[in-house]
Design an enzyme around this catalytic site. Structure first.
Site, PDB file in Angstrom:
ATOM      1  N   ARG A  77     101.207  56.150  80.201  1.00 28.81           N
ATOM      2  CA  ARG A  77     100.799  54.746  80.246  1.00 28.81           C
ATOM      3  C   ARG A  77     101.910  53.895  80.825  1.00 28.81           C
ATOM      4  NH1 ARG A  77     100.776  50.423  75.579  1.00 28.81           N
ATOM      5  NH2 ARG A  77      99.658  48.710  76.611  1.00 28.81           N
ATOM      6  N   HIS A 121     101.074  43.413  80.929  1.00 30.43           N
ATOM      7  CA  HIS A 121     102.036  43.685  79.846  1.00 30.43           C
ATOM      8  C   HIS A 121     103.119  42.619  79.916  1.00 30.43           C
ATOM      9  CE1 HIS A 121     103.486  47.060  77.017  1.00 30.43           C
ATOM     10  NE2 HIS A 121     104.257  46.032  76.804  1.00 30.43           N
ATOM     11  N   GLU A 166      98.565  43.654  73.756  1.00 35.73           N
ATOM     12  CA  GLU A 166      98.989  42.839  72.606  1.00 35.73           C
ATOM     13  C   GLU A 166      98.782  41.333  72.790  1.00 35.73           C
ATOM     14  OE1 GLU A 166     102.734  44.034  70.995  1.00 35.73           O
ATOM     15  OE2 GLU A 166     101.914  45.978  70.512  1.00 35.73           O
ATOM     16  N   ASN A 294      98.211  49.713  68.949  1.00 37.25           N
ATOM     17  CA  ASN A 294      99.676  49.787  68.837  1.00 37.25           C
ATOM     18  C   ASN A 294     100.033  49.552  67.373  1.00 37.25           C
ATOM     19  OD1 ASN A 294      99.525  49.930  71.599  1.00 37.25           O
ATOM     20  ND2 ASN A 294     100.509  47.974  72.007  1.00 37.25           N
ATOM     21  N   TYR A 296     103.432  49.854  64.563  1.00 37.96           N
ATOM     22  CA  TYR A 296     104.862  50.107  64.343  1.00 37.96           C
ATOM     23  C   TYR A 296     105.256  50.081  62.882  1.00 37.96           C
ATOM     24  CZ  TYR A 296     105.609  49.950  69.315  1.00 37.96           C
ATOM     25  OH  TYR A 296     105.572  50.244  70.648  1.00 37.96           O
ATOM     26  N   GLU A 353     100.607  52.832  71.541  1.00 44.16           N
ATOM     27  CA  GLU A 353     102.034  52.692  71.224  1.00 44.16           C
ATOM     28  C   GLU A 353     102.304  53.001  69.764  1.00 44.16           C
ATOM     29  OE1 GLU A 353     103.954  49.012  72.319  1.00 44.16           O
ATOM     30  OE2 GLU A 353     102.691  48.842  74.096  1.00 44.16           O
TER      31      GLU A 353
HETATM   32  N1  LIG Z   1     108.317  42.827  61.793  1.00 46.73           N
HETATM   33  N2  LIG Z   1     107.620  43.170  62.605  1.00 46.73           N
HETATM   34  N3  LIG Z   1     106.880  43.279  63.409  1.00 46.73           N
HETATM   35  C1  LIG Z   1     106.254  44.175  64.254  1.00 46.73           C
HETATM   36  C2  LIG Z   1     105.652  43.323  65.346  1.00 46.73           C
HETATM   37  C3  LIG Z   1     105.438  44.164  66.507  1.00 46.73           C
HETATM   38  C4  LIG Z   1     105.207  43.256  67.681  1.00 46.73           C
HETATM   39  N4  LIG Z   1     105.819  43.861  68.868  1.00 46.73           N
HETATM   40  C5  LIG Z   1     105.276  44.907  69.422  1.00 46.73           C
HETATM   41  O1  LIG Z   1     104.288  45.429  68.999  1.00 46.73           O
HETATM   42  C6  LIG Z   1     105.948  45.424  70.679  1.00 46.73           C
HETATM   43  C7  LIG Z   1     105.148  46.246  71.522  1.00 46.73           C
HETATM   44  C8  LIG Z   1     105.187  46.007  73.021  1.00 46.73           C
HETATM   45  O2  LIG Z   1     103.960  46.391  73.636  1.00 46.73           O
HETATM   46  C9  LIG Z   1     106.335  46.784  73.705  1.00 46.73           C
HETATM   47  O3  LIG Z   1     106.502  46.268  75.009  1.00 46.73           O
HETATM   48  C10 LIG Z   1     107.607  46.661  72.869  1.00 46.73           C
HETATM   49  O4  LIG Z   1     108.698  47.243  73.554  1.00 46.73           O
HETATM   50  C11 LIG Z   1     107.344  47.389  71.550  1.00 46.73           C
HETATM   51  C12 LIG Z   1     108.600  47.447  70.673  1.00 46.73           C
HETATM   52  O5  LIG Z   1     108.923  46.156  70.217  1.00 46.73           O
HETATM   53  C13 LIG Z   1     106.206  46.781  70.788  1.00 46.73           C
END
Ligand SMILES: N=[N+]=NCCCCNC(=O)[C@@H]1[C@H]2[C@H](O)[C@@H](O)[C@H](O)[C@@H](CO)[C@@H]12
Length: 447
Positions: A77, A121, A166, A294, A296, A353
């Protein structure tokens, strides 16, 4: 411990994004994006980092594809940089920009790796921001025109498409919380932008269908789990409201054709209900082929009057954290996937993700990132639990293939399974790369 095994047909991949890895920000006719502007405004990005060079994947993509080939993944991706194609956002097309993505896609296909393309993005052409950006409905149509151009150009080569990555980050993190580009702090602006992003998604899907493009299309909302601190109804309600910000607000319009009433109430209380025009919801809610999820992290939350928009406060109860200070909460991955299936039906899901920030460095030619291996094991186990509970998981893509430009955190925060030395641009496969390679090869791992 337990053997965790996955279906043979499951896709395994890795993910990146244009502004975070390409570099060549001023090369071959690329126009400026809002992240070029934002990162060069002092104070916005840690250490004053920017994407001028990043991982230099614009020049090193062949090396990166060989790294993917050795990894054994079958899907990659990436995102297309809108200002590399339309330097002014609309109008004249930059042929060298198109050529770069043909070169990348051809290299992937020649090496047996399927391209999964994200159209947006976060790197909006600055020229469009100068005309109001996503607040201006004209940007919605500009996005649909950009998407149409890319569909026509790559039809038959790219068969998995993601419209918007996102939309919560693009709208609320960037225009209400304000830590991402363009960095405003206005709730009404953010809710209007969230609506225009969903409209842009819908218009791009409509063009995809009209053009009869081969393949499948979806979007990639970010999710987060909020676990109530207690069984008190006020804690449960506060967490459901908080999750509504990420989930129901961005899923209900697409899958139910309307905004969730409880969220409209929250925004209305602050005079921030979005401006919706007749016909918008029909455009937004046309059928998509899959949803990218996505995930995390998760948190524990409890009711606290006026703590935030949702009368919710997060409570640190001591979960282990990554180097981004995010809780390691694999249970939330399982729960959020079941919530989405329960509320929106049996939609095909790609995990577009999932990954962890560990800032391990190279020592004697090796990167011992055991924390990342443990994170991946725990989250893939949660994924298998969701699959055994009936969630239709089509694939899993680790974030990220490479250490890269981590937005407001610059290059300090590392998410890659491959280490990048940002002085020499040397790539070093981490221990997690070799663990993931074995897992992809076997289709199982020993917890
Ligand atoms: N507390 N807490 N909060 C978690 C909130 C997560 C919001 N940020 C994402 O999901 C970004 C997504 C993005 O696509 C990628 O471009 C970023 O590199 C990744 C890593 O940061 C993730």
């Amino acid at each position: 411990m337990a053997i965790i095994e996955f279906p043979k047909e499951m896709k395994w991949g890795a993910a990146t994004a244009a502004y975070q890895i390409e570099g060549a920000a001023l090369e071959d006719g690329r126009g400026l994006s809002i992240w070029d502007t934002f990162s060069k405004t002092p104070g916005n990005v840690l250490n004053g980092d920017n994407g001028d060079v990043a991982c230099d994947s614009y020049h090193r993509y062949k090396e990166d594809v060989q790294i993917m080939k050795e990894l054994g993944i079958n899907v990659y991706r990436f995102s297309i940089s809108w200002p590399r194609i339309f330097p002014a956002g609309t109008g004249e097309i930059n042929q060298k920009g198109l050529q770069y993505y043909h070169n990348l896609v051809d290299e992937l296909l020649e090496n047996g790796i399927e391209p999964m393309c994200t159209l947006y993005h976060w790197d909006l052409p600055q020229a469009l921001q100068d005309q109001g950006g996503w607040e201006n409905r004209k940007t919605v149509d500009a996005f649909a025109d950009y998407a149409e151009q890319i569909f026509k150009e790559f039809d038959g080569k790219i068969k998995k498409w993601i419209t918007i990555n996102e939309p919560w980050c693009v709208s609320f993190l960037s225009n209400f919380i304000g830590i991402h580009a363009p960095g405003f702090q206005n709730l009404k602006l953010a809710t209007d932008i969230s609506h225009h992003l969903l409209l842009a998604h819908g218009k791009a899907v409509a063009r995809f269908r009209d053009l009869k493009v081969e393949g499948s299309i979806g979007y990639a909302p970010n999710t987060e789990w909020l676990e109530p601190f207690s069984s008190k109804q006020e804690d449960i309600d506060a967490c459901n409201r908080g999750m509504g910000w990420f989930i129901e607000w961005f899923f209900d319009p697409v899958f139910k054709g309307q905004y969730p009433h409880f969220m409209l109430e929250v925004f209305d209380k602050h005079g921030a209900a979005p401006a919706i025009q007749a016909g918008d919801m029909e455009i937004i809610s046309q059928k998509i082929d899959f949803v990218g999820i996505n995930y995390y992290t998760g948190s524990v939350g409890r009711y606290k009057k006026d703590a935030d928009l949702f009368d919710l406060e997060k409570v640190d109860i001591g979960y282990e954290k990554t180097d981004f200070d995010w809780n390691i909460y694999p249970e939330g991955f399982y729960k959020v996937l079941l919530k989405i299936k329960d509320q929106y039906g049996d939609i095909p899901v790609y995990i577009t993700e999932n990954g962890a920030c560990y800032n391990d460095e190279v020592e004697n030619g090796r990167v011992k990132d055991q924390g990342r291996i443990d994170y991946l094991k725990q989250h893939l186990t949660s994924l298998k639990r969701a699959m055994d509970s009936g969630v239709q998981i089509k694939g899993y893509l680790a974030w990220s293939l490479l250490d890269n430009f981590e937005w407001a955190e610059g290059y300090h925060k590392r998410f890659g399974i491959v280490h990048v030395d940002f002085n020499t641009l040397k790539r070093t496969k981490k221990d997690s790369y070799y663990w993931y390679k074995q897992t992809v090869k076997n289709g199982w791992f020993d917890m």
